[in-house]
Design a protein around this motif. Structure first.
Motif, PDB file in Angstrom:
ATOM      1  N   ALA A  14       0.827  -1.207   0.000  1.00  0.00           N
ATOM      2  CA  ALA A  14       0.000   0.000   0.000  1.00  0.00           C
ATOM      3  C   ALA A  14       0.862   1.259   0.000  1.00  0.00           C
ATOM      4  CB  ALA A  14      -0.938   0.001   1.205  1.00  0.00           C
ATOM      5  N   ALA A  15       1.917   1.271   0.806  1.00  0.00           N
ATOM      6  CA  ALA A  15       2.790   2.453   0.879  1.00  0.00           C
ATOM      7  C   ALA A  15       3.515   2.680  -0.442  1.00  0.00           C
ATOM      8  CB  ALA A  15       3.792   2.292   2.016  1.00  0.00           C
ATOM      9  N   ILE A  16       4.008   1.608  -1.055  1.00  0.00           N
ATOM     10  CA  ILE A  16       4.710   1.744  -2.339  1.00  0.00           C
ATOM     11  C   ILE A  16       3.733   2.186  -3.427  1.00  0.00           C
ATOM     12  CG2 ILE A  16       5.927   0.469  -4.151  1.00  0.00           C
ATOM     13  CD1 ILE A  16       7.385  -1.063  -1.883  1.00  0.00           C
ATOM     14  N   ALA A  17       2.534   1.608  -3.421  1.00  0.00           N
ATOM     15  CA  ALA A  17       1.519   1.994  -4.412  1.00  0.00           C
ATOM     16  C   ALA A  17       1.114   3.455  -4.246  1.00  0.00           C
ATOM     17  CB  ALA A  17       0.293   1.097  -4.289  1.00  0.00           C
ATOM     18  N   ALA A  18       1.181   3.958  -3.014  1.00  0.00           N
ATOM     19  CA  ALA A  18       0.828   5.353  -2.745  1.00  0.00           C
ATOM     20  C   ALA A  18       1.961   6.317  -3.082  1.00  0.00           C
ATOM     21  CB  ALA A  18       0.420   5.520  -1.282  1.00  0.00           C
ATOM     22  N   GLY A  19       3.101   5.771  -3.518  1.00  0.00           N
ATOM     23  CA  GLY A  19       4.184   6.633  -3.965  1.00  0.00           C
ATOM     24  C   GLY A  19       5.421   6.659  -3.097  1.00  0.00           C
ATOM     25  N   ASP A  20       5.481   5.860  -2.060  1.00  0.00           N
ATOM     26  CA  ASP A  20       6.678   5.815  -1.216  1.00  0.00           C
ATOM     27  C   ASP A  20       7.841   5.270  -2.034  1.00  0.00           C
ATOM     28  OD1 ASP A  20       8.724   4.828   0.635  1.00  0.00           O
ATOM     29  OD2 ASP A  20       7.273   5.341   2.191  1.00  0.00           O
ATOM     30  N   THR A  21       8.942   5.992  -2.036  1.00  0.00           N
ATOM     31  CA  THR A  21      10.104   5.585  -2.830  1.00  0.00           C
ATOM     32  C   THR A  21      11.305   5.183  -1.977  1.00  0.00           C
ATOM     33  OG1 THR A  21      10.862   7.869  -2.973  1.00  0.00           O
ATOM     34  CG2 THR A  21       9.450   7.065  -4.770  1.00  0.00           C
ATOM     35  N   THR A  22      11.117   5.015  -0.685  1.00  0.00           N
ATOM     36  CA  THR A  22      12.239   4.692   0.191  1.00  0.00           C
ATOM     37  C   THR A  22      12.738   3.274  -0.037  1.00  0.00           C
ATOM     38  OG1 THR A  22      10.818   3.935   1.976  1.00  0.00           O
ATOM     39  CG2 THR A  22      11.438   6.266   2.006  1.00  0.00           C
ATOM     40  N   THR A  23      14.019   3.111   0.151  1.00  0.00           N
ATOM     41  CA  THR A  23      14.642   1.804   0.006  1.00  0.00           C
ATOM     42  C   THR A  23      14.260   0.883   1.160  1.00  0.00           C
ATOM     43  OG1 THR A  23      16.482   2.795  -1.188  1.00  0.00           O
ATOM     44  CG2 THR A  23      16.873   0.630  -0.255  1.00  0.00           C
ATOM     45  N   ASN A  24      14.002   1.449   2.334  1.00  0.00           N
ATOM     46  CA  ASN A  24      13.680   0.632   3.501  1.00  0.00           C
ATOM     47  C   ASN A  24      12.483  -0.281   3.266  1.00  0.00           C
ATOM     48  OD1 ASN A  24      15.812   1.676   4.919  1.00  0.00           O
ATOM     49  ND2 ASN A  24      14.582   3.103   6.126  1.00  0.00           N
ATOM     50  N   LEU A  28      12.358  -4.349   3.305  1.00  0.00           N
ATOM     51  CA  LEU A  28      11.395  -5.120   4.090  1.00  0.00           C
ATOM     52  C   LEU A  28      10.627  -6.107   3.207  1.00  0.00           C
ATOM     53  CD1 LEU A  28       9.933  -2.437   6.529  1.00  0.00           C
ATOM     54  CD2 LEU A  28      11.346  -4.411   7.123  1.00  0.00           C
ATOM     55  N   ALA A  29      10.283  -5.698   2.001  1.00  0.00           N
ATOM     56  CA  ALA A  29       9.604  -6.604   1.071  1.00  0.00           C
ATOM     57  C   ALA A  29      10.505  -7.781   0.733  1.00  0.00           C
ATOM     58  CB  ALA A  29       9.200  -5.857  -0.199  1.00  0.00           C
ATOM     59  N   LEU A  30      11.784  -7.504   0.519  1.00  0.00           N
ATOM     60  CA  LEU A  30      12.734  -8.572   0.216  1.00  0.00           C
ATOM     61  C   LEU A  30      12.922  -9.492   1.422  1.00  0.00           C
ATOM     62  CD1 LEU A  30      14.419  -9.633  -2.079  1.00  0.00           C
ATOM     63  CD2 LEU A  30      16.277  -8.147  -1.352  1.00  0.00           C
ATOM     64  N   GLN A  31      12.917  -8.911   2.612  1.00  0.00           N
ATOM     65  CA  GLN A  31      13.035  -9.725   3.823  1.00  0.00           C
ATOM     66  C   GLN A  31      11.797 -10.619   3.978  1.00  0.00           C
ATOM     67  OE1 GLN A  31      13.714  -7.506   7.422  1.00  0.00           O
ATOM     68  NE2 GLN A  31      13.600  -9.320   8.709  1.00  0.00           N
ATOM     69  N   ALA A  32      10.627 -10.082   3.710  1.00  0.00           N
ATOM     70  CA  ALA A  32       9.401 -10.877   3.770  1.00  0.00           C
ATOM     71  C   ALA A  32       9.448 -12.002   2.739  1.00  0.00           C
ATOM     72  CB  ALA A  32       8.175  -9.994   3.542  1.00  0.00           C
ATOM     73  N   ALA A  33       9.999 -11.704   1.569  1.00  0.00           N
ATOM     74  CA  ALA A  33      10.144 -12.712   0.525  1.00  0.00           C
ATOM     75  C   ALA A  33      11.101 -13.809   0.955  1.00  0.00           C
ATOM     76  CB  ALA A  33      10.621 -12.051  -0.771  1.00  0.00           C
ATOM     77  N   SER A  61       9.879  -7.033  -8.267  1.00  0.00           N
ATOM     78  CA  SER A  61       9.320  -5.945  -9.080  1.00  0.00           C
ATOM     79  C   SER A  61       9.578  -4.570  -8.469  1.00  0.00           C
ATOM     80  CB  SER A  61       7.820  -6.150  -9.300  1.00  0.00           C
ATOM     81  OG  SER A  61       7.088  -5.853  -8.122  1.00  0.00           O
ATOM     82  N   VAL A  62       9.757  -4.504  -7.149  1.00  0.00           N
ATOM     83  CA  VAL A  62       9.986  -3.210  -6.502  1.00  0.00           C
ATOM     84  C   VAL A  62      11.432  -3.028  -6.036  1.00  0.00           C
ATOM     85  CG1 VAL A  62       7.582  -2.980  -5.776  1.00  0.00           C
ATOM     86  CG2 VAL A  62       9.254  -3.984  -4.187  1.00  0.00           C
ATOM     87  N   ALA A  63      12.256  -4.061  -6.216  1.00  0.00           N
ATOM     88  CA  ALA A  63      13.643  -3.980  -5.741  1.00  0.00           C
ATOM     89  C   ALA A  63      14.433  -2.953  -6.535  1.00  0.00           C
ATOM     90  CB  ALA A  63      14.322  -5.343  -5.857  1.00  0.00           C
ATOM     91  N   PRO A  64      15.188  -2.113  -5.842  1.00  0.00           N
ATOM     92  CA  PRO A  64      16.078  -1.195  -6.568  1.00  0.00           C
ATOM     93  C   PRO A  64      17.211  -2.000  -7.202  1.00  0.00           C
ATOM     94  CG  PRO A  64      16.416  -0.995  -4.197  1.00  0.00           C
ATOM     95  CD  PRO A  64      15.281  -1.944  -4.394  1.00  0.00           C
TER      96      PRO A  64
END
Length: 147
Positions: A14-24, A28-33, A61-64
């Motif tokens: 939700a935060a990324i879809a809302a435009g959050d661009t932070t690496t943190n 966290l998404a990668l850690q969850a994965a 898909s969202v990994a830098p």
């Protein structure tokens, strides 16, 4: 840290879809994965592997760029383990579909593991070796079971 990566993932999305661009958040998404991969590898359950693949695909898909190798390596490793589980299921049930699905998973692993090789070169070589042994076995199983 509490092993609740699956619970925070909707908030991350939700935060990324809302435009959050932070690496943190992407970390966290990668850690969850990674947590989902570990759970699936331990349980060898189709449901856990399917969930892990979904989370890993999202994380990739969202990994830098600096985390792409890691996400692709983890996704490739998941495909190898999932393929092994599918082969076992096909062998035990004498059903064609899991054998064909395993073959497809091994093809995906052969694409993703080299892309993620810089993350863990030794593990990548080991997993590619496993795929090189499992892939011909999948072909044999398909030939024997699928009529």
């Amino acid at each position: 840290d509490l092993g609740k990566g699956d619970e925070v993932l909707p908030a991350i999305k939700a935060a990324i879809a809302a435009g959050d661009t932070t690496t943190n958040l992407r970390l966290l998404a990668l850690q969850a994965a990674n947590d989902a991969y570990k759970k699936a590898a331990a349980s060898k359950s189709t449901e856990d592997f399917t969930a892990a693949v979904d989370v890993l695909k999202y994380a990739d898909s969202v990994a830098p760029n600096n985390l792409k190798a890691q996400s692709q390596f983890l996704l490739g490793a998941t495909y190898v383990a999932f393929g092994q589980a599918k082969l076992t299921a096909a062998q035990q049930s004498k059903q064609c579909a899991p054998a064909k699905e395993a073959k497809d998973l091994f093809v995906e692993a052969q694409i993703l593991l080299p892309r993620g090789g810089s993350f863990s070169p030794d593990a990548m070589r080991q997993l590619m070796g496993a795929v090189m042994q499992l892939d011909p076995y999948a072909d044999q199983l398909i030939k024997a079971i699928c009529k």
